[in-house]
Design a protein around this motif. Structure first.
Motif, PDB file in Angstrom:
ATOM      1  N   VAL A   5       0.833  -1.206   0.000  1.00 49.49           N
ATOM      2  CA  VAL A   5       0.000   0.000   0.000  1.00 49.49           C
ATOM      3  C   VAL A   5       0.867   1.255   0.000  1.00 49.49           C
ATOM      4  O   VAL A   5       0.601   2.222  -0.732  1.00 49.49           O
ATOM      5  N   LEU A   6       1.927   1.248   0.831  1.00 47.55           N
ATOM      6  CA  LEU A   6       2.821   2.404   0.890  1.00 47.55           C
ATOM      7  C   LEU A   6       3.508   2.642  -0.451  1.00 47.55           C
ATOM      8  O   LEU A   6       3.604   3.790  -0.925  1.00 47.55           O
TER       9      LEU A   6
ATOM     10  N   THR B 153       2.398   1.749  -3.382  1.00 47.23           N
ATOM     11  CA  THR B 153       1.374   2.221  -4.320  1.00 47.23           C
ATOM     12  C   THR B 153       1.113   3.703  -4.138  1.00 47.23           C
ATOM     13  O   THR B 153       1.019   4.462  -5.122  1.00 47.23           O
ATOM     14  N   LEU B 154       0.989   4.140  -2.891  1.00 46.58           N
ATOM     15  CA  LEU B 154       0.756   5.563  -2.630  1.00 46.58           C
ATOM     16  C   LEU B 154       1.930   6.411  -3.109  1.00 46.58           C
ATOM     17  O   LEU B 154       1.735   7.518  -3.640  1.00 46.58           O
TER      18      LEU B 154
ATOM     19  N   VAL C  37       1.690   6.607  -6.920  1.00 40.26           N
ATOM     20  CA  VAL C  37       0.594   7.500  -7.310  1.00 40.26           C
ATOM     21  C   VAL C  37       0.981   8.950  -7.067  1.00 40.26           C
ATOM     22  O   VAL C  37       0.689   9.841  -7.890  1.00 40.26           O
ATOM     23  N   SER C  38       1.649   9.226  -5.948  1.00 35.75           N
ATOM     24  CA  SER C  38       2.066  10.599  -5.643  1.00 35.75           C
ATOM     25  C   SER C  38       3.067  11.116  -6.671  1.00 35.75           C
ATOM     26  O   SER C  38       2.962  12.251  -7.141  1.00 35.75           O
TER      27      SER C  38
END
Length: 239
Positions: free
Chosen positions: A108-109, A111-112, A115-116
Motif C-alpha cells: 500500500v505504501l 502504491t501511494l 501515485v504521488s
C-alpha cells in the motif's frame, strides 16, 4: 501429496508412482497432488497412514465446532491424557499473519508513493503547459468561455493521456505480475497455484485502467483551477 521441491529433485510429476520407505516398510505411492508449502526445509510427503502399518501419529489436529471454546476443550483433553504422557494445547497465533500484514502495508505504501510521483509529474507538466497557453485561454475567456468550460478545456487532453496510460499500463502490469510471481515462488522452492497468479477480475482491471484517468485529473486540478480563476485582462496581457 508432495511439495514442489520433491517434483523438481526427483524429476517426477503428478500421476507418477514413487517408492517411499518409512522405518522398515516400503510402499509404492502415486503422486496425486502438489503441496505449496515452504514451512519446512525437508521434503515432507503427505500420505495416508494406512500405507504404513508401523506409522504412529505424533500429534492430532482437532478443529472444534462453532461456539465451542478451543481453550476449554484443550484443558479437558489435557486433564485426561497428561497422566499418559501426552498434552493438549491450542495453536499459538501464527506469525504468518503478521508477515502478510507487513507485506500488505508495504504494498500500500509503495502504491501511494507511485501515485504521488505520477500525480506530481502530471502537475508539473500541466502547470508548464497552462502557463504557455494562458494567452489563448484569455482569448477564449474574452469571447465568453465560463470558468467551468476553462477547467474542462485544461482537463480534457490530460484525461485522454491518462486513459491511454491506463490502457498501456494495465496489460504491462499483468504481464509483469505473471512473470515475477513464479520467479519469487521458485526462489523459495515452491510453485504457485492459479489463485495466487490469477488475482485480477475484469472489473478490477477496468478500475485499474480508470486509475490513470483519476491520477491525471487529480494532478491537473490545481493548474486548471488557476486558469479558471485567472482574470481575462491579465491572461490577455501575458505573453
Amino acid at each position: 501429496m508432495v511439495p514442489t521441491r520433491f517434483l523438481e529433485r526427483s524429476s517426477s510429476k503428478i500421476g507418477d508412482t514413487v517408492r517411499v520407505t518409512h522405518e522398515k516398510e516400503t510402499a509404492d505411492l502415486r503422486i496425486v497432488g502438489e503441496s505449496f508449502d515452504t514451512s519446512g526445509s525437508e521434503l515432507e510427503i503427505h500420505a495416508d497412514m494406512a500405507d504404513f502399518a508401523s506409522a504412529v501419529p505424533s500429534a492430532f489436529l482437532v478443529e472444534v465446532k462453532s461456539g465451542v471454546s478451543a481453550d476449554e476443550y484443550a484443558r479437558k483433553v489435557a486433564a485426561v491424557i497428561e497422566p499418559l504422557g501426552g498434552g493438549a494445547t491450542t495453536n499459538a497465533p501464527s506469525g504468518q499473519e503478521g508477515v502478510i500484514l507487513v507485506m500488505s502495508a508495504m504494498a500500500v505504501l509503495l502504491t501511494l508513493m507511485v501515485v504521488s510521483v505520477a500525480g506530481l509529474g502530471v502537475l508539473n507538466s500541466v502547470v508548464l503547459d497552462t502557463r504557455e497557453r494562458i494567452h489563448d485561454l484569455g482569448v477564449c475567456k474574452a469571447i465568453g468561455m465560463s470558468p467551468r468550460q476553462t477547467m474542462s478545456l485544461v482537463l480534457a487532453p490530460v484525461s485522454a493521456i491518462g486513459a491511454i496510460g491506463g490502457l498501456m499500463g494495465v496489460p504491462a502490469g499483468c504481464a509483469l505480475h505473471g512473470f515475477v510471481m513464479p520467479v519469487m515462488g521458485r526462489a523459495v522452492g515452491t510453485g504457485l497455484p492459479s489463485p495466487v497468479l490469477d488475482v485480477y477480475a475484469p472489473v478490477q482491471l477496468l478500475l485499474l485502467g480508470l486509475g490513470g484517468v483519476v491520477i491525471a485529473v487529480l494532478g491537473a486540478l490545481v493548474p486548471a483551477g488557476w486558469a479558471a480563476r485567472a482574470r481575462t485582462a491579465t491572461a490577455l496581457r501575458t505573453e
